[in-house]
Design a protein around this motif. Structure first.
Motif, PDB file in Angstrom:
ATOM      1  N   ARG A  47       0.701  -1.510  -0.054  1.00 46.71           N
ATOM      2  CA  ARG A  47       0.122  -0.082  -0.458  1.00 46.71           C
ATOM      3  C   ARG A  47       0.617   1.045   0.229  1.00 46.71           C
ATOM      4  NH1 ARG A  47      -5.805  -0.131   1.760  1.00 46.71           N
ATOM      5  NH2 ARG A  47      -5.558  -1.821   2.581  1.00 46.71           N
ATOM      6  N   VAL A  48       1.709   1.600   0.474  1.00 48.71           N
ATOM      7  CA  VAL A  48       3.072   2.655   0.984  1.00 48.71           C
ATOM      8  C   VAL A  48       3.784   2.361  -0.281  1.00 48.71           C
ATOM      9  CG1 VAL A  48       5.109   3.169   1.659  1.00 48.71           C
ATOM     10  CG2 VAL A  48       3.026   2.197   3.465  1.00 48.71           C
ATOM     11  N   GLU A  49       4.202   1.630  -1.478  1.00 51.67           N
ATOM     12  CA  GLU A  49       4.696   1.333  -2.203  1.00 51.67           C
ATOM     13  C   GLU A  49       4.405   1.884  -3.168  1.00 51.67           C
ATOM     14  OE1 GLU A  49       8.330  -1.644  -1.745  1.00 51.67           O
ATOM     15  OE2 GLU A  49       6.709  -2.617  -2.671  1.00 51.67           O
ATOM     16  N   ALA A  50       2.810   1.301  -3.786  1.00 44.76           N
ATOM     17  CA  ALA A  50       1.797   2.093  -4.690  1.00 44.76           C
ATOM     18  C   ALA A  50       1.747   3.442  -4.552  1.00 44.76           C
ATOM     19  CB  ALA A  50       0.732   1.055  -4.498  1.00 44.76           C
ATOM     20  N   LYS A  51       1.525   4.068  -3.501  1.00 43.33           N
ATOM     21  CA  LYS A  51       1.580   5.692  -3.083  1.00 43.33           C
ATOM     22  C   LYS A  51       2.701   6.391  -3.905  1.00 43.33           C
ATOM     23  CE  LYS A  51      -1.337   5.422   0.279  1.00 43.33           C
ATOM     24  NZ  LYS A  51      -1.256   5.706   1.957  1.00 43.33           N
ATOM     25  N   ASN A  52       4.048   5.446  -4.119  1.00 43.25           N
ATOM     26  CA  ASN A  52       5.121   6.128  -5.214  1.00 43.25           C
ATOM     27  C   ASN A  52       5.495   5.854  -6.396  1.00 43.25           C
ATOM     28  OD1 ASN A  52       5.578   7.216  -2.356  1.00 43.25           O
ATOM     29  ND2 ASN A  52       6.826   5.452  -1.625  1.00 43.25           N
ATOM     30  N   SER A  54       3.747   6.519 -10.492  1.00 43.37           N
ATOM     31  CA  SER A  54       3.013   7.012 -11.725  1.00 43.37           C
ATOM     32  C   SER A  54       2.053   6.755 -11.848  1.00 43.37           C
ATOM     33  CB  SER A  54       4.147   6.654 -12.592  1.00 43.37           C
ATOM     34  OG  SER A  54       3.895   5.718 -13.692  1.00 43.37           O
ATOM     35  N   ARG A  55       0.764   7.186 -12.124  1.00 43.07           N
ATOM     36  CA  ARG A  55      -0.876   6.802 -12.827  1.00 43.07           C
ATOM     37  C   ARG A  55      -0.548   6.115 -13.607  1.00 43.07           C
ATOM     38  NH1 ARG A  55      -4.603  11.218 -14.381  1.00 43.07           N
ATOM     39  NH2 ARG A  55      -4.466  12.003 -11.939  1.00 43.07           N
ATOM     40  N   ALA A  58       0.138   3.019 -11.024  1.00 46.21           N
ATOM     41  CA  ALA A  58      -0.155   2.437 -10.028  1.00 46.21           C
ATOM     42  C   ALA A  58      -1.239   1.950 -10.934  1.00 46.21           C
ATOM     43  CB  ALA A  58      -0.880   4.235  -9.464  1.00 46.21           C
ATOM     44  N   THR A  59      -2.435   2.648 -11.997  1.00 40.77           N
ATOM     45  CA  THR A  59      -3.230   1.414 -12.546  1.00 40.77           C
ATOM     46  C   THR A  59      -3.093   0.324 -13.219  1.00 40.77           C
ATOM     47  OG1 THR A  59      -3.991   3.606 -13.062  1.00 40.77           O
ATOM     48  CG2 THR A  59      -4.733   1.917 -14.445  1.00 40.77           C
ATOM     49  N   TYR A  61      -0.904  -2.103 -11.260  1.00 45.47           N
ATOM     50  CA  TYR A  61      -0.714  -2.465  -9.968  1.00 45.47           C
ATOM     51  C   TYR A  61      -2.056  -2.633  -9.225  1.00 45.47           C
ATOM     52  CZ  TYR A  61       0.004  -2.623  -5.189  1.00 45.47           C
ATOM     53  OH  TYR A  61       0.786  -3.744  -3.986  1.00 45.47           O
TER      54      TYR A  61
END
Length: 175
Positions: A47-52, A54-55, A58-59, A61
């Motif tokens: 969850r923490v890594e996903a916040k860093n 790119s859009r 992240a999509t 992911y």
């Protein structure tokens, strides 16, 4: 526990022997351990890594996380059904009927997908391990039960989540 079925001639199906013996426990433990590790990762560090990301990444992911959890829930359902058969809680015919609801074909995005190289290495490790486990379970399933489920069974799948809940209830009904 009945004896493993014989294949053509006198050849014992090794996958069937493994699933319906004590050597099934390490495979079961590996599968359930991977489910637990994945849940811990996705709820914590992931969850923490996903916040860093790119859009785009992240999509990817988010989509791959859904595929990963679906794949692992399907594998876990298969493992639970085999354990129920192994312990005598369900007959092999009951398992075969219930396991027809399990899909062992959840694909993953391709490694050349846009954003793939940005995904966290720990996440990619979980994806790759889940794909390897799914491939092993799928090979064992095909050897034990034969290839492919009837087309009608997959056509009736109105709600995959409901199917999973039903499978889990069935697997735990005896305990």
């Amino acid at each position: 526990m009945s004896e493993p079925s014989m294949g053509s001639g006198n050849t014992i199906r090794l996958a069937e022997r493994r699933v319906f013996s004590h050597s099934f426990k390490p495979l079961y433990d590996e599968g359930m351990g991977l489910v637990e590790q994945t849940a811990e990762y996705l709820d914590g560090k992931g969850r923490v890594e996903a916040k860093n990301l790119s859009r785009l990444a992240a999509t990817l992911y988010a989509a791959e996380s859904m595929r990963l959890t679906t794949r692992l829930m399907q594998v876990a359902s298969w493992l639970l059904l085999q354990r129920a058969a192994n312990s005598g809680e369900m007959t092999r015919d009951q398992v075969a009927e219930e396991k027809a609801k399990v899909r062992l074909d959840t694909a993953s995005a391709r490694e050349d997908a846009a954003g793939w190289s940005e995904l966290p290495s720990a996440f990619l490790d979980l994806v790759n391990r889940s794909l390897s486990l799914q491939a092993l379970v799928r090979r064992m399933d095909e050897e034990i039960y034969g290839g492919g489920a009837p087309a009608a069974s997959s056509a009736r799948r109105s709600n995959p989540v409901s199917d999973q809940i039903t499978l889990l209830r069935t697997a735990f009904a005896g305990g």
